[in-house]
Design a protein around this motif. Structure first.
Motif, PDB file in Angstrom:
ATOM      1  N   VAL A   1     -38.674  18.822 -33.311  1.00 29.42           N
ATOM      2  CA  VAL A   1     -38.390  20.033 -34.071  1.00 29.42           C
ATOM      3  C   VAL A   1     -37.833  19.670 -35.446  1.00 29.42           C
ATOM      4  O   VAL A   1     -36.723  19.150 -35.543  1.00 29.42           O
ATOM      5  N   PRO A   2     -38.585  19.904 -36.502  1.00 30.03           N
ATOM      6  CA  PRO A   2     -38.053  19.632 -37.832  1.00 30.03           C
ATOM      7  C   PRO A   2     -36.935  20.608 -38.170  1.00 30.03           C
ATOM      8  O   PRO A   2     -36.970  21.776 -37.777  1.00 30.03           O
ATOM      9  N   TYR A   3     -35.960  20.109 -38.878  1.00 33.49           N
ATOM     10  CA  TYR A   3     -34.752  20.854 -39.171  1.00 33.49           C
ATOM     11  C   TYR A   3     -34.298  20.428 -40.542  1.00 33.49           C
ATOM     12  O   TYR A   3     -34.357  19.261 -40.885  1.00 33.49           O
TER      13      TYR A   3
ATOM     14  N   ALA B   1     -31.458  24.670 -42.292  1.00 37.37           N
ATOM     15  CA  ALA B   1     -30.999  25.487 -41.166  1.00 37.37           C
ATOM     16  C   ALA B   1     -30.617  26.902 -41.569  1.00 37.37           C
ATOM     17  O   ALA B   1     -29.735  27.503 -40.991  1.00 37.37           O
ATOM     18  N   THR B   2     -31.264  27.433 -42.564  1.00 37.64           N
ATOM     19  CA  THR B   2     -30.979  28.811 -42.952  1.00 37.64           C
ATOM     20  C   THR B   2     -32.052  29.788 -42.467  1.00 37.64           C
ATOM     21  O   THR B   2     -31.980  30.969 -42.752  1.00 37.64           O
ATOM     22  N   SER B   3     -33.048  29.284 -41.775  1.00 33.79           N
ATOM     23  CA  SER B   3     -34.113  30.191 -41.356  1.00 33.79           C
ATOM     24  C   SER B   3     -33.592  31.154 -40.299  1.00 33.79           C
ATOM     25  O   SER B   3     -32.633  30.856 -39.585  1.00 33.79           O
ATOM     26  N   LEU B   4     -34.231  32.310 -40.247  1.00 30.22           N
ATOM     27  CA  LEU B   4     -33.610  33.427 -39.551  1.00 30.22           C
ATOM     28  C   LEU B   4     -34.319  33.884 -38.289  1.00 30.22           C
ATOM     29  O   LEU B   4     -33.935  34.855 -37.672  1.00 30.22           O
TER      30      LEU B   4
END
Ligand code: FAD
Ligand code: FAD
Lengths: 591, 513
Positions: free
Chosen positions: A159-161, A164-167
């Protein structure tokens, strides 16, 4: 920009310290992120666990070596896993982790449970979340290849990260058995080509840092995509983001990413294009990765197109209702000054009320007015004296005759649509602070009602002409169902967000139902279930309704072609988690 | 992925001549109306050749004129049953042999009859149309109806929306690019060229008949969507190899007042340098075009306006601004910068008519140049694109190279994009050899400067296939082929175009570069 803000508050969204346990580059990260935080009381928690993690990782690096010694030979393993179940068993995951430890440096592989949990969840979303089995911190494209190869070999989901602001739950862990690859440490700017207005950087670079760097170097260019504070280039590619500047500059789906270096699931690295700006070399594979949410490959480097910085100004007008506001916007956009608009943002009555709990130094809000509108304009034409008019523009001297014409025009248009309480930021500071109000709308909403509230943010987009109807219906719907929410929107694009507050499960249920009605309504109006936040886990169920089974099936077969083992961010984006098994069935139905 | 289908050839995969005959009969039975299915030799020939290109043509077995998406589905189903190649055809202005027939025969689907504008949404600035409608017709219709919007992509005057989408065309070459910059700009701004969204967001969605016969609509009509990666983009530039587009929603831009100005320069290098500086000023430039001395000579003789220009290297500007006063101001700034780079004789059109005349001269470059070559002249139009900082040097060297070769080859370019074209004229085979060498050197020079060797805008077709590996790298080309294979496993759609054969030697550009 953020530094001068009179608003200092943040959700954990803004001050997450996910990569906390890593060395050097991240200590800067921590302080930076922490600086987004203050009031709301949510953050202390974050800071505590970040300290815990640092301790933990030191410990773990010691363990790495011993596990390494027990690593089995890879080729036999490969065969075994192919014959067994689809993904690695817990034991195999363990082996994969030791393989990762041997492939990378000890401090690049984290397994502290707190870290795993925090990387797998987001306080911004209420979607199902799960920890990861391991977090890795690559420093180069080569590191990423190693990780992908291990993941493929052992069939461990990856899982690319990044920021970390995606909702929409895009980086949630996969049943506790995934490798989370945190790209945020690869945050270097590699080259700036001022004359060509482009910039090469690693995927973990933040858009704000890029713009700050350009500013510090005195280069009058910037990267105009502006999603959440803390977002990074890789994540912005991943969600195909946009932001407030989209009115003028478009979205990630336009031509802002000139080329990408991507590690594919098979471990091969591609560069999607050359650096030259125009190219008609067949369909553009760059576009495959934009909005793919890390399901097709991991972006490690990108060439960005930059735009010249132009002075901007901010103004505010208030309207009796959304319909009037939107019709004013439409007329402004179609006027010859339309192209001078950089952002046009809509805030509904509730938003305005929620802001009263904020101290704003410069401007007065009239929370009783129904709707408000902010806009900014840059441009090649100096149009107005900042002291007395709405629009300002890029300064060539000697443009006296033009002064006031755009301002007059926009003010007149707003007036014709019952706009009132016209306010114009008189200085850069005023403009900045006014604009930040919009940027912190989410936070304001969160702090509006009562301590301990949480919120569900949603995001739909319809053709602009349908926006008033949708806003009206949504407000009505929420009133009827007793949901407290604010609506803000990138109105120039027909895109809006609703931040719905809830305190307990009962309210969450209500909110969830309201979200569903909203999304279906938007799709009925020829719109989309997601204007910019992407699909992740949160919007999967709507995808077929919006795009049709055929298009979704096409997306799935592309996914299947590029990632036949489905190791890249499985469970996200493509509806129907057991898609592979059901494929034949859906196909039959579709034909 | 098997090797055989890798090069998209597998001769055995297609039906036999007998099969094809039956396919044609079935098509005739399916579309009994007179003229829908044509096997008239003239028709077959006309659809398989192009006077615009030097590539050898191949006639099709049959030409079909569908009227609806359903018609296209029927054709594609028949093609599937008989394993018969399908080549979409529309405005027929593409320059790299995109629509020529398939060896062994195939179906040409002529989309030009599906040319209706279906809906105009003025308040959303978008328009829904069939793919056979031309951009010129669309802009004409908008003007007629008094709607202050237009579609800014402007390749050849008879190009159609379907063909433009499929070539990923960007602006104009001979016809020029005025608005290509606009297009680059997402809503027209000052520093247009820099804002580029060329293959950007002008095609909001497309209805596509896939090789399986299935119909998809790629997106809804809203301007933004982040519902996964955008499959619309797959079809942009796919040259009819992944599906046949039957309906499109395009985004429109507001019409803004413009005028035209010209300036003379001592050489192409200083002209291009001036462009770079002017763009950095952020003033209202809609487009800026480089026209070299050879082109001015051709224009003096054959230009549509009959105006005479000094035979020297020129820049043509299209300026834009909300008011006349702002246009004047922009003109002043442009003139200042031009002067700094040795520019002289700065002229601004006195009125709209003059502006149109001057621009028409630029737009007609292809045809004026051909006429300049004299009877029997053929032209090899070529097109490269480099990061703009590399442009001055590249144009300069190219121009000198052309002069040395003795070939007539006017140069025009969308300088603001780092993109330029040369139209190399030839009559004899000997000249053709020289031309080919020139093209080769031009491409090499561009690649050496991180440019695209292919056309910045003309697409791949068969003309540029061989360069694809070099341009994109093996990994990316493989990925494209994989996708092609996934969507069109039988390789029925426009076979032999776009995707290059695997490179002969394995040594060349690796996956990574
Ligand atoms: C306050 C706030 C405001 C926001 N406003 C906007 C807005 O106006 N417009 C908007 O569009 N969004 C907005 N967002 C959402 C968010 O900022 C965007 O979705 C952003 O693009 C995510 O970037 P990120 O770096 O945080 O990515 P992450 O959240 O880390 O990841 C996003 C996705 O991309 C994938 N990914 C990450 N890195 C890579 C990589 N290197 N290669 C491949 N895949 C990768 C991940 O797997 C995941 O699926 C907002 C969020 C917040 C909290
Ligand atoms: C004088 C002149 C000037 C030009 N200037 C420019 C320029 O400035 N910029 C530029 O980019 N190009 C330019 N071109 C090239 C050409 O105009 C463009 O490539 C244009 O986009 C082709 O459109 P068309 O309708 O003629 O398509 P066609 O030539 O008919 O077809 C082009 C390709 O698209 C496919 N196709 C057509 N219709 C469909 C459909 N409905 N569905 C799927 N596939 C389809 C065909 O199979 C073929 O592969 C110029 C050409 C000429 C002759």
């Amino acid at each position: 920009m953020l530094r001068s803000s009179p608003l200092r508050c943040g959700t954990r969204a803004l001050c997450r310290v996910p990569a906390s346990s890593t060395p050097s580059h991240l200590s800067r990260d921590i302080s930076r992120r922490a600086s987004y935080s203050t009031s709301n009381g949510a953050e202390p928690k974050t800071q505590t666990w970040c300290r815990t993690c640092v301790g933990a990782s030191v410990l773990l690096s010691g363990l790495a070596l011993s596990i390494f010694l027990t690593r089995p030979s890879t080729s036999s393993h490969d065969k075994k896993s192919r014959s067994s179940s689809k993904y690695a068993s817990p034991d195999e995951v363990k082996t994969a982790i030791s393989a990762l430890r041997s492939a990378l440096k000890p401090d690049q592989v984290l397994t502290d449970p707190d870290v795993l949990l925090s990387y797998g969840s987001s306080d911004n979303t209420y979607h199902h979340s799960s920890p990861h089995a391991v977090v890795v911190l690559p420093r180069s494209t080569e590191d990423v290849i190693e990780v992908v190869n291990v993941a493929r070999q052992y069939r461990v989901p990856i899982v690319p990260y990044s920021g970390a602001t995606s909702l929409e739950g895009q980086f949630a862990g996969f049943k506790g058995e995934s490798i989370c690859i945190d790209m945020s440490g690869m945050d270097k700017i590699l080259a700036i080509h001022k004359d060509d207005a482009d910039l090469v950087c690693q995927a973990g670079a933040r858009w704000e840092d890029i713009n700050e760097t350009l500013k510090d170097k005195g280069i009058p260019l910037f990267f105009p995509l502006d999603p959440g504070p803390g977002a990074t280039i890789g994540g912005m590619v991943g969600t195909g983001c946009s932001g407030t500047n989209a009115v003028r500059y478009g979205t990630a789906r336009g031509e802002w990413f000139l080329n990408l270096t991507v590690v594919l699931p098979n471990g091969k690295v591609i560069k999607t294009k050359r650096r030259a700006c125009k190219s008609a070399t067949g369909f553009d594979t760059t576009k495959l990765f934009i909005g793919a949410e890390g399901t097709l490959g991991i972006v490690t480097e990108a060439t960005l197109r930059l735009a010249p910085v132009l002075p901007t100004r901010v103004a505010l007008a208030q309207f009796p209702d959304a319909e009037k506001a939107v019709s004013a916007v439409q007329e402004i956009l179609l006027s010859p000054y339309g192209s001078n608009m950089q952002c046009i943002e809509f805030l509904d009555e509730n938003s305005m009320i929620s802001f009263t709990s904020f101290e704003t130094t410069y401007l007065t809000f009239y929370p009783s007015a129904s709707c408000s509108l902010l806009n900014v304009s840059p441009d090649g034409y100096p149009l107005a004296d900042p002291a007395d008019a709405l629009l300002q523009a890029a300064g060539h001297v000697g443009h006296d005759r033009l002064r006031g014409s755009a301002a007059g025009s926009v003010k007149t248009i707003a007036g014709a649509h019952s706009g009132s309480n016209f306010q114009f930021a008189r200085t850069d500071e005023e403009a900045e602070s006014l604009w930040e109000v919009r940027k912190y709308a989410l936070v304001a909403t969160l702090g509006w009602r009562q301590q301990g509230d949480r919120l569900w943010t949603t995001d739909v987009c319809v053709p602009v002409s349908k926006l008033p109807e949708l806003v009206y219906e949504t407000q009505k719907d929420m009133n009827e169902h007793g949901v407290t929410a604010t609506i803000v929107g990138h109105v120039g694009d027909g895109n809006f967000h609703s931040f719905m507050l809830f305190h307990d499960d009962k309210e969450l249920e209500k909110v969830s139902a309201a979200v569903h009605r909203l999304v279906h309504h938007a799709i009925d109006l020829d719109g989309t279930c997601t204007g910019e936040h992407g699909v992740g886990l949160g919007k999967k169920e709507y995808l077929v309704g919006e795009l049709g089974e055929g298009t979704v099936e096409l997306m799935r077969s592309i996914k299947q072609t590029i990632d036949p083992l489905n190791i890249m961010n499985p469970g996200k984006l493509y509806p129907d988690p057991s898609e592979v098994a059901n494929k034949a069935v859906t196909r039959d139905k579709a034909v | 992925m098997s090797r055989a289908s890798d090069d998209g050839k597998g001769p055995t995969a297609y039906g036999s001549p007998e099969d094809f005959k039956r396919a044609v009969q079935e098509m005739q039975a399916t579309f009994p109306t007179e003229g829908v299915v044509s096997t008239h030799p003239d028709d077959l020939f006309a659809h398989g050749f192009s006077t615009n290109v030097y590539h050898e043509g191949i006639p099709h077995s049959v030409v079909v004129y569908p009227q609806s998406t359903e018609d296209v589905v029927k054709i594609v189903k028949i093609a599937n049953n008989y394993r018969m190649p399908v080549v979409a055809y529309s405005g027929a202005t593409s320059l790299e042999g995109h629509f020529i027939g398939t060896k062994g025969g195939g179906i040409c689907v002529d989309m030009s009859g599906m040319d209706k504008i279906l809906e105009i949404h003025e308040s959303d600035s978008d328009l829904v149309c069939q793919p056979g409608v031309g951009w010129v017709e669309i802009n004409h219709a908008l003007k007629e109806q008094g709607i202050p919007l237009f579609f800014p992509i402007d390749p050849a005057p008879t190009a159609t929306i379907g063909g433009m989408l499929s070539t990923g065309c960007s602006g104009s070459e001979t016809i020029n690019s005025m608005e290509s910059f606009l297009l680059d700009t997402h809503h027209t701004p000052a520093n247009a060229v820099r804002y580029g969204t060329a293959k950007g967001e002008w095609f909001l969605n497309a209805t596509v008949v896939l090789p399986s016969g299935e119909v998809i609509k790629t997106r809804q009509r809203s301007r933004k969507s982040s519902a996964g990666f955008d499959v619309t983009k797959l079809f942009i530039g796919a040259e009819g190899t992944l599906g046949i587009v039957t309906e499109v929603t395009i985004r429109l831009a507001p019409v803004v007042p413009t005028t035209v100005a010209t300036a003379q320069f001592p050489d192409v290098r200083s002209a291009s340098e001036a462009v770079i500086e002017i763009l950095n000023h952020g003033v209202g430039i809609q487009c800026v075009e480089l026209c070299d001395a050879a082109f001015m000579e051709a224009t003096n003789l054959h230009g549509p306006s009959g105006r005479k220009y000094a035979v020297t290297d020129h820049l043509f500007f299209k300026l834009q601004g909300p008011t006349q006063a702002s246009l004047k101001e922009t003109a002043r700034i442009v003139q200042e910068v031009a002067k700094k780079h040795g520019g002289s004789s700065f002229k601004v059109a006195k009125n709209d008519e003059e502006a149109e005349d001057m621009w028409a001269d630029r737009k007609n470059a292809h045809y004026s140049s051909l006429l300049w070559g004299g009877e029997g002249t053929k032209a090899w139009a070529t097109d490269v694109c480099v990061p703009i900082s590399k442009l001055p040097e590249l144009v300069y060297e190219t121009q000198k190279d052309i002069e040395r070769s003795g070939i007539k080859g006017p140069i025009v370019g969308h300088a603001g994009d780092g993109n330029f074209h040369s139209l190399l004229l030839f009559k004899t085979d000997e000249e053709l050899v020289k031309v080919r060498d020139l093209v080769h050197r031009m491409v090499e020079r561009a690649i050496a400067r991180e440019g695209t060797c292919m056309h910045g805008e003309h697409g791949v077709g068969i003309g540029k296939r061989e360069f694809l590996y070099e341009e994109l790298g093996e990994g990316t080309v493989k990925l494209m082929k994989k996708i092609k294979k996934t969507i069109d496993p039988l390789n029925l759609f426009n076979p032999g175009k776009l995707y290059p054969d695997a490179p002969k030697s394995k040594s060349s550009s690796g996956d990574g570069h």
